[in-house]
Design a protein around this motif. Structure first.
Motif, PDB file in Angstrom:
ATOM      1  N   PRO A  13       0.811  -1.216   0.000  1.00  0.00           N
ATOM      2  CA  PRO A  13       0.000   0.000   0.000  1.00  0.00           C
ATOM      3  C   PRO A  13       0.843   1.264   0.000  1.00  0.00           C
ATOM      4  O   PRO A  13       2.003   1.257   0.432  1.00  0.00           O
ATOM      5  CB  PRO A  13      -0.821  -0.115   1.289  1.00  0.00           C
ATOM      6  CG  PRO A  13      -0.016  -1.011   2.168  1.00  0.00           C
ATOM      7  CD  PRO A  13       0.670  -1.977   1.255  1.00  0.00           C
ATOM      8  N   VAL A  14       0.234   2.340  -0.468  1.00  0.00           N
ATOM      9  CA  VAL A  14       0.853   3.663  -0.407  1.00  0.00           C
ATOM     10  C   VAL A  14       0.291   4.382   0.808  1.00  0.00           C
ATOM     11  O   VAL A  14      -0.931   4.489   0.973  1.00  0.00           O
ATOM     12  CB  VAL A  14       0.548   4.472  -1.681  1.00  0.00           C
ATOM     13  CG1 VAL A  14       1.132   5.873  -1.576  1.00  0.00           C
ATOM     14  CG2 VAL A  14       1.101   3.765  -2.905  1.00  0.00           C
ATOM     15  N   MET A  15       1.169   4.858   1.670  1.00  0.00           N
ATOM     16  CA  MET A  15       0.766   5.616   2.857  1.00  0.00           C
ATOM     17  C   MET A  15       0.936   7.099   2.550  1.00  0.00           C
ATOM     18  O   MET A  15       2.036   7.565   2.281  1.00  0.00           O
ATOM     19  CB  MET A  15       1.614   5.202   4.067  1.00  0.00           C
ATOM     20  CG  MET A  15       1.251   5.913   5.350  1.00  0.00           C
ATOM     21  SD  MET A  15       2.341   5.412   6.703  1.00  0.00           S
ATOM     22  CE  MET A  15       1.688   3.779   7.082  1.00  0.00           C
ATOM     23  N   ILE A  16      -0.167   7.826   2.601  1.00  0.00           N
ATOM     24  CA  ILE A  16      -0.213   9.204   2.125  1.00  0.00           C
ATOM     25  C   ILE A  16       0.009  10.216   3.237  1.00  0.00           C
ATOM     26  O   ILE A  16      -0.629  10.162   4.291  1.00  0.00           O
ATOM     27  CB  ILE A  16      -1.579   9.494   1.465  1.00  0.00           C
ATOM     28  CG1 ILE A  16      -1.848   8.522   0.315  1.00  0.00           C
ATOM     29  CG2 ILE A  16      -1.649  10.947   0.998  1.00  0.00           C
ATOM     30  CD1 ILE A  16      -0.896   8.634  -0.830  1.00  0.00           C
ATOM     31  N   HIS A  17       0.905  11.168   2.951  1.00  0.00           N
ATOM     32  CA  HIS A  17       1.028  12.396   3.738  1.00  0.00           C
ATOM     33  C   HIS A  17       0.396  13.509   2.916  1.00  0.00           C
ATOM     34  O   HIS A  17       0.826  13.787   1.796  1.00  0.00           O
ATOM     35  CB  HIS A  17       2.503  12.706   4.013  1.00  0.00           C
ATOM     36  CG  HIS A  17       2.729  14.038   4.683  1.00  0.00           C
ATOM     37  ND1 HIS A  17       3.044  14.144   6.018  1.00  0.00           N
ATOM     38  CD2 HIS A  17       2.711  15.313   4.196  1.00  0.00           C
ATOM     39  CE1 HIS A  17       3.197  15.425   6.337  1.00  0.00           C
ATOM     40  NE2 HIS A  17       2.989  16.156   5.246  1.00  0.00           N
ATOM     41  N   ALA A  69      -3.895   5.581  -9.463  1.00  0.00           N
ATOM     42  CA  ALA A  69      -4.823   4.580  -8.932  1.00  0.00           C
ATOM     43  C   ALA A  69      -4.123   3.388  -8.278  1.00  0.00           C
ATOM     44  O   ALA A  69      -4.214   2.260  -8.760  1.00  0.00           O
ATOM     45  CB  ALA A  69      -5.763   4.087 -10.028  1.00  0.00           C
ATOM     46  N   PRO A  70      -3.389   3.595  -7.164  1.00  0.00           N
ATOM     47  CA  PRO A  70      -2.773   2.460  -6.460  1.00  0.00           C
ATOM     48  C   PRO A  70      -3.828   1.466  -5.968  1.00  0.00           C
ATOM     49  O   PRO A  70      -4.990   1.822  -5.750  1.00  0.00           O
ATOM     50  CB  PRO A  70      -2.056   3.121  -5.274  1.00  0.00           C
ATOM     51  CG  PRO A  70      -1.973   4.572  -5.614  1.00  0.00           C
ATOM     52  CD  PRO A  70      -3.153   4.865  -6.479  1.00  0.00           C
ATOM     53  N   ASP A  71      -3.411   0.213  -5.785  1.00  0.00           N
ATOM     54  CA  ASP A  71      -4.345  -0.813  -5.315  1.00  0.00           C
ATOM     55  C   ASP A  71      -4.834  -0.535  -3.900  1.00  0.00           C
ATOM     56  O   ASP A  71      -6.018  -0.702  -3.596  1.00  0.00           O
ATOM     57  CB  ASP A  71      -3.678  -2.192  -5.357  1.00  0.00           C
ATOM     58  CG  ASP A  71      -3.482  -2.687  -6.778  1.00  0.00           C
ATOM     59  OD1 ASP A  71      -4.209  -2.214  -7.673  1.00  0.00           O
ATOM     60  OD2 ASP A  71      -2.596  -3.533  -6.984  1.00  0.00           O
ATOM     61  N   ARG A  72      -3.917  -0.156  -3.022  1.00  0.00           N
ATOM     62  CA  ARG A  72      -4.279   0.123  -1.632  1.00  0.00           C
ATOM     63  C   ARG A  72      -3.703   1.472  -1.230  1.00  0.00           C
ATOM     64  O   ARG A  72      -2.531   1.761  -1.509  1.00  0.00           O
ATOM     65  CB  ARG A  72      -3.751  -0.966  -0.693  1.00  0.00           C
ATOM     66  CG  ARG A  72      -4.568  -2.246  -0.669  1.00  0.00           C
ATOM     67  CD  ARG A  72      -3.936  -3.283   0.251  1.00  0.00           C
ATOM     68  NE  ARG A  72      -2.659  -3.754  -0.277  1.00  0.00           N
ATOM     69  CZ  ARG A  72      -1.756  -4.411   0.425  1.00  0.00           C
ATOM     70  NH1 ARG A  72      -1.969  -4.662   1.722  1.00  0.00           N
ATOM     71  NH2 ARG A  72      -0.631  -4.831  -0.134  1.00  0.00           N
ATOM     72  N   VAL A  73      -4.525   2.272  -0.553  1.00  0.00           N
ATOM     73  CA  VAL A  73      -4.114   3.606  -0.125  1.00  0.00           C
ATOM     74  C   VAL A  73      -4.498   3.789   1.332  1.00  0.00           C
ATOM     75  O   VAL A  73      -5.628   3.476   1.732  1.00  0.00           O
ATOM     76  CB  VAL A  73      -4.793   4.697  -0.982  1.00  0.00           C
ATOM     77  CG1 VAL A  73      -4.475   6.087  -0.433  1.00  0.00           C
ATOM     78  CG2 VAL A  73      -4.355   4.586  -2.442  1.00  0.00           C
ATOM     79  N   VAL A  74      -3.565   4.293   2.128  1.00  0.00           N
ATOM     80  CA  VAL A  74      -3.809   4.648   3.520  1.00  0.00           C
ATOM     81  C   VAL A  74      -3.546   6.136   3.674  1.00  0.00           C
ATOM     82  O   VAL A  74      -2.417   6.593   3.449  1.00  0.00           O
ATOM     83  CB  VAL A  74      -2.892   3.855   4.473  1.00  0.00           C
ATOM     84  CG1 VAL A  74      -3.075   4.340   5.921  1.00  0.00           C
ATOM     85  CG2 VAL A  74      -3.139   2.364   4.366  1.00  0.00           C
ATOM     86  N   PHE A  75      -4.570   6.900   4.034  1.00  0.00           N
ATOM     87  CA  PHE A  75      -4.373   8.317   4.331  1.00  0.00           C
ATOM     88  C   PHE A  75      -3.931   8.451   5.773  1.00  0.00           C
ATOM     89  O   PHE A  75      -4.738   8.382   6.700  1.00  0.00           O
ATOM     90  CB  PHE A  75      -5.657   9.104   4.073  1.00  0.00           C
ATOM     91  CG  PHE A  75      -5.756   9.660   2.692  1.00  0.00           C
ATOM     92  CD1 PHE A  75      -5.377  10.967   2.405  1.00  0.00           C
ATOM     93  CD2 PHE A  75      -6.203   8.859   1.645  1.00  0.00           C
ATOM     94  CE1 PHE A  75      -5.450  11.465   1.121  1.00  0.00           C
ATOM     95  CE2 PHE A  75      -6.285   9.349   0.359  1.00  0.00           C
ATOM     96  CZ  PHE A  75      -5.900  10.662   0.087  1.00  0.00           C
ATOM     97  N   HIS A  76      -2.623   8.632   5.946  1.00  0.00           N
ATOM     98  CA  HIS A  76      -2.063   8.867   7.274  1.00  0.00           C
ATOM     99  C   HIS A  76      -2.570  10.196   7.817  1.00  0.00           C
ATOM    100  O   HIS A  76      -2.636  11.195   7.103  1.00  0.00           O
ATOM    101  CB  HIS A  76      -0.531   8.852   7.152  1.00  0.00           C
ATOM    102  CG  HIS A  76       0.204   9.841   7.986  1.00  0.00           C
ATOM    103  ND1 HIS A  76       0.140   9.854   9.368  1.00  0.00           N
ATOM    104  CD2 HIS A  76       1.057  10.846   7.641  1.00  0.00           C
ATOM    105  CE1 HIS A  76       0.923  10.815   9.820  1.00  0.00           C
ATOM    106  NE2 HIS A  76       1.472  11.440   8.806  1.00  0.00           N
ATOM    107  N   CYS A  77      -2.966  10.193   9.092  1.00  0.00           N
ATOM    108  CA  CYS A  77      -3.470  11.392   9.770  1.00  0.00           C
ATOM    109  C   CYS A  77      -4.459  12.128   8.867  1.00  0.00           C
ATOM    110  O   CYS A  77      -4.253  13.276   8.496  1.00  0.00           O
ATOM    111  CB  CYS A  77      -2.316  12.314  10.165  1.00  0.00           C
ATOM    112  SG  CYS A  77      -2.816  13.671  11.243  1.00  0.00           S
TER     113      CYS A  77
END
Length: 290
Positions: free
Chosen positions: A161-165, A181-189
């Motif tokens: 996954p891509v962890m987003i700042h 369009a990454p498969d998995r995305v995590v919006f950090h904070c």
């Protein structure tokens, strides 16, 4: 956690209480801290990290995602994940690092180090990467965006996954993600509003809420939490930053996750046990099993 004497900033600056807050009531079920910086601590040994991990486990937070976001931090995160069963790693060059590295001609080398670390089985995400228009001005944004796109390529290559700042850059972050369009995305904070939360959950992305959601002036962020389904939620500290209410301004650590979890349960109108179950399941879907 053992409390230490209060320390103040240097003379002439506003006094800040640096006493660690007391441990909260343990959670009824275990959850993970989805974003932490264990390496930002006093001392040059592993002892502070060991103490932080132990204190977190004692209140129902036995798993931590350690985030390395500069060249030394990437190496440290991998070592921590190898050393501690409780820890997995995320690695990247922070968006504010990218223009500095580009200016010195070192960005490609740094990205190669992220790519190499990304193949490690204990590295579970590429991030935090994204855009930060608060600390980086217009002159650095092209390098920042290219670094963001390159990190997505690394994540895709390793199936992670891509962890987003995302700081003051919502529209541009969403534009880049729409392109790639990454498969998995995590919006950090997560810091967006309810409309942005709805946009994200429609795409199956994870929204990770930090202590900011507990702040008195964060009703817009709580509105975002209200519209997000349980299956899209994560919880984090971003420790040692963003300490939840009522200890805002004091040092943060993973053992304070229960404060944010209980607020999240209250806002969502569910039992704390229900929130814990959802957070634990979502963390495993996002990052895999520990």
């Amino acid at each position: 956690m053992t409390e230490q004497p209060t320390r103040a900033r240097q003379a002439g600056e506003r006094t800040r209480d640096l006493t660690p807050p007391p441990a909260p009531e343990p959670l009824p079920l275990p959850v993970a801290d989805a974003h932490c910086h264990l390496d930002i601590a006093d001392g040059d040994t592993w002892t502070p990290a060991e103490q932080a991990i132990s204190a977190a486990a004692a209140v129902g937070v036995p798993r931590i995602v350690q985030v390395g976001c500069d060249r030394p931090g990437v190496a440290w995160a991998v070592q921590a994940a190898e050393r501690f069963e409780a820890v997995v790693a995320a690695v990247a060059m922070h968006p504010n690092e990218a223009p500095l590295l580009a200016e010195s001609g070192l960005l490609d080398d740094a990205l190669a180090e992220v790519d190499a670390a990304g193949s490690h089985p204990r590295v579970r995400a590429i991030g935090e990467t994204g855009l930060d228009f608060f600390r980086t001005g217009p002159e650095g944004r092209a390098a920042q965006e290219q670094s963001f796109r390159d990190h997505i390529t690394v994540a895709d290559r390793h199936g992670k996954p891509v962890m987003i700042h995302d700081r003051d850059a919502h529209a541009d972050v969403l534009r880049v993600l729409a392109d790639r369009a990454p498969d998995r995305v995590v919006f950090h904070c997560f810091s967006g509003d309810a409309a942005m939360a709805e946009h994200c959950v429609q795409r199956g992305w994870f929204l990770s809420f930090a202590g900011t959601v507990t702040f008195k002036n964060a009703e817009g962020l709580r509105d975002a939490l209200r519209v997000a389904p349980l299956e899209n939620l994560l919880v984090e500290t971003d420790a040692p930053f963003l300490t939840p209410t009522p200890f805002r301004g004091r040092p943060n650590a993973s053992y304070l996750v229960p404060l944010t979890v209980r607020l999240m349960a209250e806002v969502k109108g569910v039992a704390v046990e229900t929130m814990c179950e959802a957070l634990a399941a979502n963390t495993e879907r996002a990052f895999g099993a520990w």
